[in-house]
Design a protein around this motif. Structure first.
Motif, PDB file in Angstrom:
ATOM      1  N   THR A 271       3.087   8.695  -2.102  1.00  0.00           N
ATOM      2  CA  THR A 271       3.671   8.089  -1.834  1.00  0.00           C
ATOM      3  C   THR A 271       3.380   6.433  -1.761  1.00  0.00           C
ATOM      4  O   THR A 271       2.782   6.235  -1.375  1.00  0.00           O
ATOM      5  CB  THR A 271       4.929   8.317  -1.203  1.00  0.00           C
ATOM      6  N   VAL A 272       4.113   5.846  -2.475  1.00  0.00           N
ATOM      7  CA  VAL A 272       3.993   3.742  -2.645  1.00  0.00           C
ATOM      8  C   VAL A 272       5.152   3.369  -2.696  1.00  0.00           C
ATOM      9  O   VAL A 272       6.137   3.869  -2.939  1.00  0.00           O
ATOM     10  CB  VAL A 272       2.663   3.577  -4.394  1.00  0.00           C
ATOM     11  N   LEU A 273       4.772   2.129  -3.488  1.00  0.00           N
ATOM     12  CA  LEU A 273       5.532   1.103  -2.579  1.00  0.00           C
ATOM     13  C   LEU A 273       5.307   0.274  -4.022  1.00  0.00           C
ATOM     14  O   LEU A 273       4.433  -0.192  -4.385  1.00  0.00           O
ATOM     15  CB  LEU A 273       5.837  -0.284  -1.606  1.00  0.00           C
ATOM     16  N   VAL A 274       6.571  -0.496  -4.458  1.00  0.00           N
ATOM     17  CA  VAL A 274       6.469  -0.778  -5.972  1.00  0.00           C
ATOM     18  C   VAL A 274       7.245  -2.678  -5.904  1.00  0.00           C
ATOM     19  O   VAL A 274       8.568  -1.712  -5.729  1.00  0.00           O
ATOM     20  CB  VAL A 274       6.481   0.026  -7.203  1.00  0.00           C
ATOM     21  N   ILE A 275       6.159  -3.297  -5.633  1.00  0.00           N
ATOM     22  CA  ILE A 275       7.631  -4.578  -5.735  1.00  0.00           C
ATOM     23  C   ILE A 275       7.875  -5.259  -6.892  1.00  0.00           C
ATOM     24  O   ILE A 275       7.270  -5.816  -7.824  1.00  0.00           O
ATOM     25  CB  ILE A 275       6.309  -5.556  -5.172  1.00  0.00           C
TER      26      ILE A 275
END
Length: 291
Positions: A271-275
Motif C-alpha cells: 500500500t502506498v500514498l500518492v501525493i
C-alpha cells in the motif's frame, strides 16, 4: 481273453456297516461304562496340543485385529489433528497478515500526518516487475482517480518514487531504487545538496548511491537524514529518502560520494500514498502567493 470282473461292494452296504459299528460302540460304552482308557490318553497327547495351537492362533489373530483397529483409530485421529493444524496455520497466517496490514496502515497514517499540507490518495500495489525488488510497479488508482504523471509516491518511512504512466484505473510507478532514477536531495541538518541514484546491484546489499555531496566542513556523518531538496523539479521538498551509510572523497577533492540506506522497505510494498499535488503546481502557487 475275457477280463475278470472286479468284486465291488456297493456304497450303501459300506455305509450301513459303519453305522452298525458306531451304534455298537456306543452301546458297549453305555452298557459297560467304558471310559475310553487308552483312547483318552491318546486324545490327550494328540488333541490337547492341537487345541492349544488353535487357541494360540486364535489369540494371535485376535491381537492382530485389535492392533488393526487401534491403528485405524490412530490414523483417524492423526487425520483430524492434521486438519486442525491446517486450520490453525491458516488462522495464524490471516492474523499475521492482518497485523502486518494494520502496522502498514498506521505507518501510512503517521506519514499522512507528517505531510498534512499535501493532498494524498491511498493505493494498493497490484503488479510489479520480476525480481525481489519493487523498482517498477503498478497501483490500482489512475487518471479517473486524479492520478497524473510526476506525482510523488510515499510509503512506510518516506519516498518511494514517482508516477511515470497512467491509465483510467491504474498507474505505473518508478521507485528511487530503479537504475533510471535520479533524485535531487540534501542533508537535512545543513541543507548540503547531493544526488541519490538508483542501483539495483547496491540494493541487494540494502543501499543506494549518494553522489556529488559538497561537504566542505566535513559535517555529514553516518546516520544523517537525507531528504528531497528544494532544488528538485519533480519531488516535493523535505520528503525523507534515507540515511547516510558511508562517504569517501571523490577524485576531484571537491565532492564526496558513498551510499545511503533507504527509509522504505523496497522488498515489501503493498500500500502506498500518492501525493496528488504536483511539485510544479505547488511552486507556482507559492510564487504567486509570495508575489
Amino acid at each position: 481273453m475275457r477280463r475278470r470282473n472286479r468284486f465291488t461292494i456297493p456304497g450303501k452296504y459300506i455305509l450301513f456297516g459303519l453305522t452298525l459299528l458306531c451304534v455298537g460302540a456306543m452301546s458297549v460304552s453305555f452298557l459297560t461304562n467304558f471310559d475310553g482308557g487308552i483312547l483318552n490318553t491318546v486324545s490327550g497327547y494328540v488333541l490337547i496340543p492341537v487345541q492349544k495351537g488353535i487357541n494360540a492362533v486364535g489369540g494371535w489373530a485376535r491381537d492382530r485385529v485389535d492392533n488393526l483397529e487401534d491403528l485405524q483409530k490412530v490414523r483417524q485421529e492423526n487425520e483430524e489433528l492434521q486438519e486442525q493444524v491446517a486450520e490453525l496455520t491458516l488462522e495464524n497466517n490471516m492474523l499475521m497478515q492482518e497485523r502486518y496490514e494494520l502496522q502498514e496502515l498506521r505507518e501510512l497514517y503517521d506519514l499522512d500526518s507528517d505531510y498534512s499540507d499535501l493532498d494524498k490518495i491511498a493505493a494498493n500495489v497490484i503488479g510489479k516487475d520480476t525480481g525481489n525488488w519493487f523498482d517498477m510497479f503498478i497501483i490500482d488508482k489512475g487518471s479517473d482517480d486524479g492520478i497524473a504523471v510526476d506525482m510523488n509516491v510515499i510509503a512506510g518511512g518516506g519516498l518511494v518514487g514517482i508516477v511515470t504512466k497512467t491509465g483510467p484505473d491504474w498507474a505505473q510507478v518508478r521507485s528511487i531504487i530503479d537504475d533510471m532514477s535520479n533524485v535531487s536531495a540534501m542533508i537535512l541538518k545543513n541543507s548540503d545538496l547531493c544526488y541519490v541514484r538508483g542501483d539495483l546491484e547496491m540494493m541487494s546489499e540494502g543501499t543506494l548511491q549518494l553522489n556529488q555531496l559538497r561537504d566542505e566542513d566535513d559535517e555529514v556523518e553516518s546516520g544523517d537524514k537525507v531528504v528531497t531538496s528544494y532544488a528538485s523539479a519533480k519531488y516535493h521538498k523535505g520528503i525523507l529518502i534515507g540515511y547516510v551509510n558511508e562517504l569517501s572523497m571523490d577524485a576531484n577533492n571537491l565532492t564526496k560520494s558513498g551510499s545511503l540506506t533507504p527509509a522504505v522497505d523496497f522488498e515489501h510494498l503493498s500500500t502506498v500514498l500518492v501525493i496528488t499535488d504536483l511539485k510544479q503546481q505547488v511552486d507556482e502557487n507559492e510564487a504567486e502567493t509570495s508575489g
